[in-house]
Design an enzyme around this catalytic site. Sequence first.
Site, short mmCIF file in Angstrom:
data_model
loop_
_atom_site.label_atom_id
_atom_site.label_comp_id
_atom_site.label_asym_id
_atom_site.label_seq_id
_atom_site.Cartn_x
_atom_site.Cartn_y
_atom_site.Cartn_z
N GLY A 6 0.85 -1.19 0.00
CA GLY A 6 0.00 0.00 0.00
C GLY A 6 0.89 1.24 0.00
N ARG A 64 -1.97 -8.44 -2.09
CA ARG A 64 -3.19 -9.12 -2.58
C ARG A 64 -3.38 -8.87 -4.07
NH1 ARG A 64 -7.54 -7.25 1.73
NH2 ARG A 64 -6.28 -5.44 1.33
N ILE A 72 6.61 -3.67 10.84
CA ILE A 72 6.04 -2.38 11.27
C ILE A 72 4.54 -2.39 11.00
CG2 ILE A 72 8.13 -0.97 11.01
CD1 ILE A 72 6.81 0.10 8.36
N ALA A 73 3.99 -3.60 10.77
CA ALA A 73 2.57 -3.70 10.39
C ALA A 73 1.69 -3.75 11.63
CB ALA A 73 2.38 -4.90 9.50
N ARG A 74 1.50 -4.93 12.18
CA ARG A 74 0.70 -5.13 13.39
C ARG A 74 1.20 -6.37 14.09
NH1 ARG A 74 -0.85 -0.77 13.54
NH2 ARG A 74 -2.96 0.07 13.58
N GLU A 127 0.80 -6.57 22.49
CA GLU A 127 1.48 -5.38 23.01
C GLU A 127 0.53 -4.58 23.91
OE1 GLU A 127 2.28 -3.75 19.02
OE2 GLU A 127 1.10 -2.01 19.60
N HIS A 133 6.12 0.53 19.13
CA HIS A 133 5.08 0.99 18.19
C HIS A 133 5.20 2.50 17.93
CE1 HIS A 133 0.80 -0.17 16.69
NE2 HIS A 133 1.31 0.79 15.95
N ILE A 134 6.36 2.89 17.40
CA ILE A 134 6.62 4.33 17.22
C ILE A 134 6.75 4.75 15.75
CG2 ILE A 134 7.69 4.77 19.47
CD1 ILE A 134 10.45 4.51 17.98
C1 8YV Z 1 -0.70 4.50 15.77
C2 8YV Z 1 -0.51 2.95 13.77
O1 8YV Z 1 0.24 5.12 16.56
O2 8YV Z 1 -1.71 4.40 12.37
C3 8YV Z 1 -1.48 3.24 12.68
O3 8YV Z 1 -2.04 2.27 12.12
O4 8YV Z 1 -0.16 1.85 13.99
C4 8YV Z 1 0.08 4.04 14.57
O5 8YV Z 1 0.31 5.14 13.78
C5 8YV Z 1 -1.39 3.50 16.64
O6 8YV Z 1 -2.24 2.66 15.95
C6 8YV Z 1 -2.16 4.25 17.75
O7 8YV Z 1 -3.49 4.45 17.44
#
Ligand code: 8YV
Length: 327
Positions: free
Chosen positions: A161, A183, A242-244, A273, A291-292
């Site tokens: 994306g 996808r 850096i996804a989830r 987390e 998660h920064i």
């Molecule tokens: C957020 C993120 O800090 O935007 C996203 O999807 O992962 C981060 O930018 C986090 O989700 C807090 O809401």
Amino acid sequence: MNNKNKPPKILVARAIFPEALAKLEESFEVRSNQEDRIFTPEELQKALSEVQGALVAGSERIDASALAQARELKVVANISVGYNNFDVPAMTAAGVMATNTPDVLTDTTADFGFALLMATARRVTESEHWVRAGHWDKWSIVNNPLGMDLHHSTVGIIGMGRIGQGIAKRALGFGMNVIYHNRSHLSDADEKACGAKYASMEELLRTADHVVLVLPYSAESHHTIGAKEIALMKPTATLINIARGGIVDDAALAQALQAGRIFAAGLDVFEGEPSVHPELLKCKNIVLAPHIASATEKTRRAMVDLAVENLRAGLDGKRPPSLINSI
Ligand code: 8YV
């Protein structure tokens, strides 16, 4: 004062910048949470039952149970581009608009993906620990934390994306060969702009020197990378998430890192987390971040501003600029 003239009530579920809060207080009756203690599900359900709009973050799960008493709620604005904390069908069924914050964080997040990739491949945090532990006097040509090159290597991006494409463009500047899995294929023009070639998942895992995960989390993407996928990767490869949390099987990754099955990992997101799997914490060949990826002051302000714009539009009966569902 009749009900019509009363300012709408809103919930600000997490601490935000004080000036943004003060501005909201000019037009709304605000219940805020500047002490930033995360609501229990019961507290969230009650808080949502008392408002017409809410600003939330990834820490607030908005599902049928959270919405059970929310008779007047019109819009929930996520301060986040990812919205796996939303049960969108449940929100739609409840007649609640769901919004997120795309675009404003793309470059900041892509920068961080690259920072984490470089820190991981070149063992930056491990080297810092080495200096702090007083090992520098043992320096030699061969006895240093020796890393892996980025330049002229192959990066495999899973999830192409906006952020994935941002990482690809940065990689081009490093003379890297870029492959991706997604996808759907990018258009020819977008592939050209990123210098990226589509690869099957297996081909990407077998070929890439560095694998970067930037895909959205869903039931389908749960454990996209587990023991089986790691086994396909080169022993010299790095893995960046850096996804989830949940896209990687963290227990399987910890085992692979401890066994030296891959070279190293850089993680900004974790399963469960803010807890981190205890076996990951024991690994040396890992760079950990809380998660920064979107965390610069300018970008976090832009995310709050866009979420507020979405909230205001929804409460004014207009279409929010980043509406996710059709209400
Ligand atoms: C957020 C993120 O800090 O935007 C996203 O999807 O992962 C981060 O930018 C986090 O989700 C807090 O809401």
